[in-house]
Design an enzyme around this catalytic site. Structure first.
Site, PDB file in Angstrom:
ATOM      1  N   HIS E  18       0.828  -1.209   0.000  1.00 56.87           N
ATOM      2  CA  HIS E  18       0.000   0.000   0.000  1.00 56.87           C
ATOM      3  C   HIS E  18       0.861   1.257   0.000  1.00 56.87           C
ATOM      4  O   HIS E  18       0.601   2.196  -0.742  1.00 56.87           O
ATOM      5  CB  HIS E  18      -0.903   0.037   1.252  1.00 56.87           C
ATOM      6  CG  HIS E  18      -1.886  -1.082   1.356  1.00 56.87           C
ATOM      7  ND1 HIS E  18      -1.983  -1.885   2.474  1.00 56.87           N
ATOM      8  CD2 HIS E  18      -2.818  -1.539   0.491  1.00 56.87           C
ATOM      9  CE1 HIS E  18      -2.947  -2.769   2.295  1.00 56.87           C
ATOM     10  NE2 HIS E  18      -3.467  -2.595   1.097  1.00 56.87           N
ATOM     11  N   LYS E  42     -17.050  -5.382   7.968  1.00 54.16           N
ATOM     12  CA  LYS E  42     -16.119  -6.480   7.734  1.00 54.16           C
ATOM     13  C   LYS E  42     -15.414  -6.962   9.008  1.00 54.16           C
ATOM     14  O   LYS E  42     -14.509  -7.779   8.933  1.00 54.16           O
ATOM     15  CB  LYS E  42     -15.069  -6.064   6.705  1.00 54.16           C
ATOM     16  CG  LYS E  42     -15.605  -6.006   5.275  1.00 54.16           C
ATOM     17  CD  LYS E  42     -14.476  -5.629   4.316  1.00 54.16           C
ATOM     18  CE  LYS E  42     -15.037  -5.148   2.983  1.00 54.16           C
ATOM     19  NZ  LYS E  42     -14.042  -4.401   2.208  1.00 54.16           N
ATOM     20  N   ARG E  92      -3.074  -6.572  -8.046  1.00 57.74           N
ATOM     21  CA  ARG E  92      -1.975  -7.511  -7.920  1.00 57.74           C
ATOM     22  C   ARG E  92      -2.179  -8.721  -8.810  1.00 57.74           C
ATOM     23  O   ARG E  92      -1.255  -9.248  -9.376  1.00 57.74           O
ATOM     24  CB  ARG E  92      -1.858  -7.999  -6.473  1.00 57.74           C
ATOM     25  CG  ARG E  92      -1.331  -6.985  -5.498  1.00 57.74           C
ATOM     26  CD  ARG E  92      -1.621  -7.440  -4.103  1.00 57.74           C
ATOM     27  NE  ARG E  92      -3.049  -7.787  -4.007  1.00 57.74           N
ATOM     28  CZ  ARG E  92      -3.646  -8.221  -2.922  1.00 57.74           C
ATOM     29  NH1 ARG E  92      -2.945  -8.409  -1.827  1.00 57.74           N
ATOM     30  NH2 ARG E  92      -4.930  -8.489  -2.911  1.00 57.74           N
ATOM     31  N   SER E 130      -2.844  -7.962   3.300  1.00 61.35           N
ATOM     32  CA  SER E 130      -3.051  -7.736   4.722  1.00 61.35           C
ATOM     33  C   SER E 130      -3.368  -9.043   5.446  1.00 61.35           C
ATOM     34  O   SER E 130      -2.932  -9.269   6.571  1.00 61.35           O
ATOM     35  CB  SER E 130      -4.186  -6.730   4.932  1.00 61.35           C
ATOM     36  OG  SER E 130      -3.832  -5.473   4.401  1.00 61.35           O
TER      37      SER E 130
END
Lengths: 171, 171, 171, 171, 171, 171
Positions: E18, E42, E92, E130
């Site tokens: 990031h 979430k 990605r 993450s």
């Protein structure tokens, strides 16, 4: 300093999908330069001059500041000459993504000052490609809703010429 | 019995991505045979002899037991002749995966005694491909960080020769 | 009104994967028309006549009502001429999916009355493709479990002819 | 020094696809260690002990030297403790590939001495997954051709117990 | 009018991937706003306040004009409130692409004035996520090369607290 | 014998994308049965009864013979009970394709008499999914162009109820 975005491609020929992307980019960035790849290698259907002409005609009615240029050699060099640091490319599908991401990483290594930004083609044009358009036109199919009027005319002229190679059919 | 791993490819030309994979394989397996495809079909840019030579020079400094051979005909036959049962291939991207998995299943049917094992290219070389390298070199771009020194020299020699076809530019 | 399903393709040559799909379609739909693309463009290995002949021989033993025809021009026109509204295509892999979905959307725009339906290749044939088959046969590999007997014979005849181009090897 | 290959997984439960991969690996490598992930996090359907037991029973009839162990913590540490440098994983599909390649690169960074090698699932088992098997069994479907006999019995026992949560149906 | 680019995300926690994207964006656009999703849904590992704090600390040393804000509700509304029309997202892998392209088209419908632009993660961070970072840290693995120093400390503090749930292991 | 096509799904809730697929299927097949999965497992947002009701209301205006039923247990059993052999599923994206193809092969093994046929979502609905719709509605976004009127009302009612969980925001 004005933010300049460069939109490179072969545009052989330009489709409504390309036009829509240029329009969207021109609504966001103060200045957009459409770079038509003029190199000899891919043996394009239309000559570089024809392709530049068709792009110019197509974007004429778009709002915003849009320039159309031909380039030869490495894209990153052409981008530098434009004084730009933003390269815009459209993504329609996964296969685009793979090729384009490798190209973006390669170009980043060749010129770390420029970044490639990808825009997603809107749904209406996700299936459009220059090669599909040429194949359909070669078979006498109607492509008038897929390309700008000038391109439609050029394709009709080309494929009505006797001796012109005919396509095989969408199968 | 020594475990022999075979690493086949066209290597037209060998890149630093290939070299890294060979090095990693040679660190794991007692013996690695690099098989350079010598067939006529794909009309390679460098001849089989040139390609074998460049691979030999490139792996010369790698540790481990590495052999370089040319092969013609079916890969599974060449693998058998090497007394090997392990075929190693690199995977960079999804498109690699599809083609490679079909090939692996096909080769498995042709020779059930050999297994194909895939290694993931490390991040530094994920975007590297022989065709990108050739395209950039053809445009006068610098590929010295992407290929072994010998390949860099060969590419420069080739593309400085007058009359050599020039590429179109990364776009 | 009988539901007619059309299964178009190049069939250069027909493989056991194609045959299996035709058999499955013929078990579901009252009438199946296999449309062999006869256009000149893709420069097929076998002529349109040879390909139609091989398809006919291959489906001869399948149950159900199956017809084999050659077509030229746009697929959607051929579908309309058959009085059909169902186009069947096989999907083996992701790369198939991308190309096929773009084609399906394109054909839908050209003829909104016809729908493309995709069937998944069963596991036994997921890796089979006409081009793999030709490559293996060109190298003297055994493809007798991958194609109908007639195709196997034709490939053997072709590749035993002196002067015939040889493939490079599965690598 | 014997080449040891480690095959890690959750095996919740082991399927015929896993068994086939273990068999193929054991035919190539002198020693294969099946590592059953025993961690608490993914809240497996079967306990670590049950899963290890089912794997042991399933590989009992495979030829070659196969060991079954439970592991907790980082995989790379477990691999090191086995004295192994080869991690084997199966690839069935693209989605496997993405996740697995990221994991392989991550594990490589955590332990550069170990390499992950991927094998392609053969066609017969490409569609098999532990979660599909559990879902079908939960609905009373027959999974006896998809899992070893011991697993089939365990699933039947589990899902015939009153109060056991029922699945929703393959849709 | 200054071109403002917004970079939204959950950042739970922010990784070096990031940070690198923010740095690249800040080198191109006059003003970058990092929008930390603060919604409850979430169930993030770190609270919104912790995440904003870690992002602020991480980008503190980046050059360029960078602001960090928390947002709740629809992203397109937060973008509008920033006076921005450019949304930046990193790509990605293929799976990113699918989800992100659907999101981009959805957001475009909700607010046609904003465009999503995608940047490709550089090779060094393509495998970073993450969730991988949290899983490794939960097992006591070293993530100090994958996240900013502040995040590394926070993860260590969290996972050394007794009673904290432990992960299962990268397998 | 009438050709019956079954279209199974969770429909939680039905979107305009589903409706469009049902409409296209009903234009091709004499009889279409929409099978709403009623199982308890996925903890749907709307109950089976609510979902069946919303589907019924939505397809009420479609032409053709369309029936709506709830099913529990294995899909292949429900298909058999309908006297159908055609299962229709929509494909929007690659990720759909992977999951769906595995499911189709699995269902084929469970019931070889039924075939799954895939239709490509048209461009207008390629980005639509039940979960996106719920997320946007939960944040107060306008989904009236994405779902049938009855679903829009139900979502508004649900999310205006105090104490109802709120989503996090499209990011």
């Amino acid at each position: 300093m004005k933010t300049i975005a460069v939109y490179p491609g072969t545009f052989d020929p330009i489709t409504n999908g390309h036009v829509e992307l240029i329009r969207r980019a021109a609504a966001i960035f103060p200045s957009v330069v459409v770079l038509v790849s003029g190199g000899p290698k891919k043996s394009p259907f239309f000559s570089a001059e024809e392709r530049v002409g068709m792009v110019r005609e197509a974007v004429d009615l778009c709002e915003g500041s849009i320039e159309v240029k031909c380039f030869r050699g490495l894209l990153v060099d052409a981008v530098r000459e434009c004084g730009a640091r933003i390269i815009i490319r459209g993504l329609r599908a996964i296969s685009d993504f793979e090729y384009e991401s490798q190209m973006a990483l390669m170009n980043r290594r060749l010129n770390p000052d420029a970044e490639t930004f990808f825009m997603i083609s809107t749904e209406d044009h996700a299936y459009l490609s220059s090669s599909f358009v040429k194949e359909i036109a070669s078979l006498g199919g109607d492509v008038s809703t897929m390309v700008p009027p000038g391109v439609d005319r050029s394709l009709k002229t080309r494929f009505s010429t006797p001796g012109q190679e005919k396509g095989e059919g969408i199968s």
